[in-house]
Design an enzyme around this catalytic site. Structure first.
Site, PDB file in Angstrom:
ATOM      1  N   LYS A  17       0.846  -1.217   0.000  1.00 16.04           N
ATOM      2  CA  LYS A  17       0.000   0.000   0.000  1.00 16.04           C
ATOM      3  C   LYS A  17       0.870   1.252   0.000  1.00 16.04           C
ATOM      4  O   LYS A  17       2.043   1.231   0.400  1.00 16.04           O
ATOM      5  CB  LYS A  17      -0.947   0.016   1.205  1.00 16.04           C
ATOM      6  N   PRO A 104       8.714  -4.315  -1.104  1.00 12.18           N
ATOM      7  CA  PRO A 104       9.999  -4.046  -0.458  1.00 12.18           C
ATOM      8  C   PRO A 104       9.918  -4.165   1.063  1.00 12.18           C
ATOM      9  O   PRO A 104       8.930  -3.736   1.663  1.00 12.18           O
ATOM     10  CB  PRO A 104      10.337  -2.604  -0.871  1.00 12.18           C
ATOM     11  N   VAL A 105      10.928  -4.783   1.661  1.00 10.44           N
ATOM     12  CA  VAL A 105      10.935  -4.995   3.114  1.00 10.44           C
ATOM     13  C   VAL A 105      11.341  -3.690   3.803  1.00 10.44           C
ATOM     14  O   VAL A 105      12.292  -3.019   3.387  1.00 10.44           O
ATOM     15  CB  VAL A 105      11.917  -6.128   3.486  1.00 10.44           C
ATOM     16  N   GLY A 108       7.994   0.991   4.030  1.00 10.61           N
ATOM     17  CA  GLY A 108       6.849   1.884   4.258  1.00 10.61           C
ATOM     18  C   GLY A 108       5.649   1.484   3.416  1.00 10.61           C
ATOM     19  O   GLY A 108       4.746   2.288   3.189  1.00 10.61           O
ATOM     20  N   GLY A 111       4.531  -4.348   3.944  1.00  5.61           N
ATOM     21  CA  GLY A 111       4.756  -5.708   3.455  1.00  5.61           C
ATOM     22  C   GLY A 111       4.525  -6.762   4.525  1.00  5.61           C
ATOM     23  O   GLY A 111       3.881  -7.789   4.263  1.00  5.61           O
ATOM     24  N   SER A 113       2.672  -6.475   7.194  1.00  6.08           N
ATOM     25  CA  SER A 113       1.231  -6.483   7.495  1.00  6.08           C
ATOM     26  C   SER A 113       0.473  -7.236   6.406  1.00  6.08           C
ATOM     27  O   SER A 113      -0.463  -7.989   6.691  1.00  6.08           O
ATOM     28  CB  SER A 113       0.700  -5.044   7.571  1.00  6.08           C
ATOM     29  N   ALA A 114       0.877  -7.036   5.158  1.00  2.00           N
ATOM     30  CA  ALA A 114       0.218  -7.735   4.044  1.00  2.00           C
ATOM     31  C   ALA A 114       0.399  -9.244   4.191  1.00  2.00           C
ATOM     32  O   ALA A 114      -0.532 -10.021   3.927  1.00  2.00           O
ATOM     33  CB  ALA A 114       0.800  -7.254   2.710  1.00  2.00           C
ATOM     34  N   ASP A 146      -1.629  -1.603  10.433  1.00  4.91           N
ATOM     35  CA  ASP A 146      -1.872  -1.658   8.981  1.00  4.91           C
ATOM     36  C   ASP A 146      -2.508  -2.979   8.536  1.00  4.91           C
ATOM     37  O   ASP A 146      -2.895  -3.118   7.381  1.00  4.91           O
ATOM     38  CB  ASP A 146      -0.556  -1.488   8.207  1.00  4.91           C
TER      39      ASP A 146
HETATM   40  P1  ATP Z   1       5.243  -0.861   8.678  1.00  4.35           P
HETATM   41  O1  ATP Z   1       4.090  -1.755   8.291  1.00  4.35           O
HETATM   42  O2  ATP Z   1       5.632  -0.962  10.120  1.00  4.35           O
HETATM   43  O3  ATP Z   1       5.122   0.522   8.139  1.00  4.35           O
HETATM   44  P2  ATP Z   1       7.056  -1.321   6.583  1.00  4.35           P
HETATM   45  O4  ATP Z   1       5.936  -1.353   5.620  1.00  4.35           O
HETATM   46  O5  ATP Z   1       7.975  -0.168   6.522  1.00  4.35           O
HETATM   47  O6  ATP Z   1       6.523  -1.479   8.025  1.00  4.35           O
HETATM   48  P3  ATP Z   1       7.690  -4.122   6.515  1.00  4.35           P
HETATM   49  O7  ATP Z   1       8.130  -4.710   5.224  1.00  4.35           O
HETATM   50  O8  ATP Z   1       6.353  -4.477   7.023  1.00  4.35           O
HETATM   51  O9  ATP Z   1       7.934  -2.578   6.419  1.00  4.35           O
HETATM   52  O10 ATP Z   1       8.812  -4.509   7.577  1.00  4.35           O
HETATM   53  C1  ATP Z   1       8.977  -3.920   8.846  1.00  4.35           C
HETATM   54  C2  ATP Z   1       9.757  -4.907   9.730  1.00  4.35           C
HETATM   55  O11 ATP Z   1       8.909  -6.006  10.009  1.00  4.35           O
HETATM   56  C3  ATP Z   1      10.976  -5.483   9.020  1.00  4.35           C
HETATM   57  O12 ATP Z   1      12.119  -4.848   9.481  1.00  4.35           O
HETATM   58  C4  ATP Z   1      10.959  -6.966   9.356  1.00  4.35           C
HETATM   59  O13 ATP Z   1      12.020  -7.339  10.188  1.00  4.35           O
HETATM   60  C5  ATP Z   1       9.658  -7.222  10.104  1.00  4.35           C
HETATM   61  N1  ATP Z   1       8.832  -8.296   9.478  1.00  4.35           N
HETATM   62  C6  ATP Z   1       8.179  -9.239  10.150  1.00  4.35           C
HETATM   63  N2  ATP Z   1       7.501 -10.047   9.321  1.00  4.35           N
HETATM   64  C7  ATP Z   1       7.733  -9.628   8.071  1.00  4.35           C
HETATM   65  C8  ATP Z   1       7.315 -10.066   6.789  1.00  4.35           C
HETATM   66  N3  ATP Z   1       6.514 -11.126   6.622  1.00  4.35           N
HETATM   67  N4  ATP Z   1       7.726  -9.367   5.713  1.00  4.35           N
HETATM   68  C9  ATP Z   1       8.517  -8.268   5.882  1.00  4.35           C
HETATM   69  N5  ATP Z   1       8.967  -7.843   7.078  1.00  4.35           N
HETATM   70  C10 ATP Z   1       8.581  -8.480   8.171  1.00  4.35           C
END
Ligand code: ATP
Length: 310
Positions: A17, A104-105, A108, A111, A113-114, A146
């Protein structure tokens, strides 16, 4: 559609998102911030496959870009989601989860949450629970702010921590170019920086910007660009000053609108239409050599592509 026979593996394709508006209110007593946000799913997907496993067993494998950044299985949000669903509704079930990352991990784009949402949807089907959406949304809110939106996909206005949702019907497709970053940004660190920049007493109650929902309804990217807002952009830019050059490159390349996505560091650039998005992406590839650049559409939705055995 997957999981048509009981026990069949279930595959879920779940989008990341962006927040077209991320308006942040003062920090609450519980440490969270009240938000007024407009979520929209974009066509960058993780794919999760759930396969039945012995009672109480929950495993995960992760592959794809950034898989090494995801962390230990017990901290994986998808594992926590499957465990929570099992403990609450299906204590004698188990699951092996396989995640192919496309979102992307720590970008923001929600990912993790998805993946949690995908695990709830997949296990609900794999274990034959057939829970109402409200029950999954309730579990999602326990897992993270999220997660409820990523269970719905599409477009929604979020209040509270972002978990109180009102779906928005959008009949137009918007075209974006996303520039990801090799290094992630921690969402809690960005909120902490927001608090340092904005003492709670100075922060008004958050509201969705005027005209944003009308621009979405009208399908007008130029009008939408005028209403984009992200209160986390300033703290994200303080933590990652290099993002200013990324945003400038998008402006130079002719983006209609530009923003830091969520807590960053992904930057999102709005195009006029599909052709303009490819032109923009080409210009950005020249301006930002070596960076990952994705052309996406929004809104995107959750899907259940076919999953065979093995
Ligand atoms: P947020 O939802 O907090 O804004 P983000 O979208 O920036 O986060 P994510 O890809 O959700 O980023 O990753 C945030 C952290 O969650 C990562 O540093 C990772 O260690 C942890 N994490 C736990 N499970 C997962 C997963 N299935 N995929 C990605 N990251 C994960």
């Amino acid at each position: 559609m997957t999981g048509t026979q009981p026990g069949d593996p279930v595959r879920v394709r779940v989008p990341g998102k962006i927040n077209l508006a991320l308006c942040v209110g003062p920090r609450r007593e519980d440490g969270f911030h009240d938000l007024a946000t407009v979520f929209q799913s974009v066509s960058l997907f993780d794919e999760l496959t759930a396969t039945a496993a012995p009672a109480g067993v929950v495993t995960v494998t992760v592959e794809g870009p950034g898989a090494d950044l995801v962390g230990a299985p017990e901290d994986n949000l998808a594992v926590r989601a499957a465990r929570l669903l099992g403990e609450t509704y299906a204590p004698r079930r188990g699951v092996d989860l396989a995640i192919a990352k496309g979102i992307p991990v720590a970008g923001g784009m929600a990912g993790g949450s998805a993946d949690a949402a995908a695990a709830l949807l997949a296990c609900d089907r794999l274990w034959g629970l057939g829970l109402p959406r409200e029950a999954l949304l309730e579990l999602g809110a326990v897992l993270g702010s999220d997660v409820p939106f990523t269970l719905l996909g599409g477009t929604a206005v979020g209040h509270g921590r972002g978990e109180r949702l009102t779906g928005v019907r959008v009949d137009h497709v918007f075209h974006w170019v996303l520039v990801t970053s090799g290094e992630g940004l921690s969402t809690p660190a960005v909120f902490r920086r927001f608090d340092r920049l904005h003492p709670p007493a100075s922060v008004p109650a958050p509201v969705v910007p005027d005209g944003l929902l009308a621009a979405l309804a009208g399908g007008d990217p130029v009008a939408l660009a005028r209403t984009l807002r992200n209160d986390l952009a300033e703290p994200a830019l303080e933590l990652r000053p290099d993002l200013a050059a990324t945003l400038a490159a998008g402006e130079e390349a002719g983006a209609v609108g530009r923003m830091v996505s969520g807590s960053g560091p992904t930057c999102a650039f709005l195009a006029r239409d599909a052709v303009h998005a490819t032109v923009l992406a080409t210009a950005l590839r020249v301006g930002l050599p070596g960076r990952d650049i994705h052309v996406v559409t929004a809104p995107a939705s959750i899907g259940f592509p076919h999953a065979g055995r093995g």
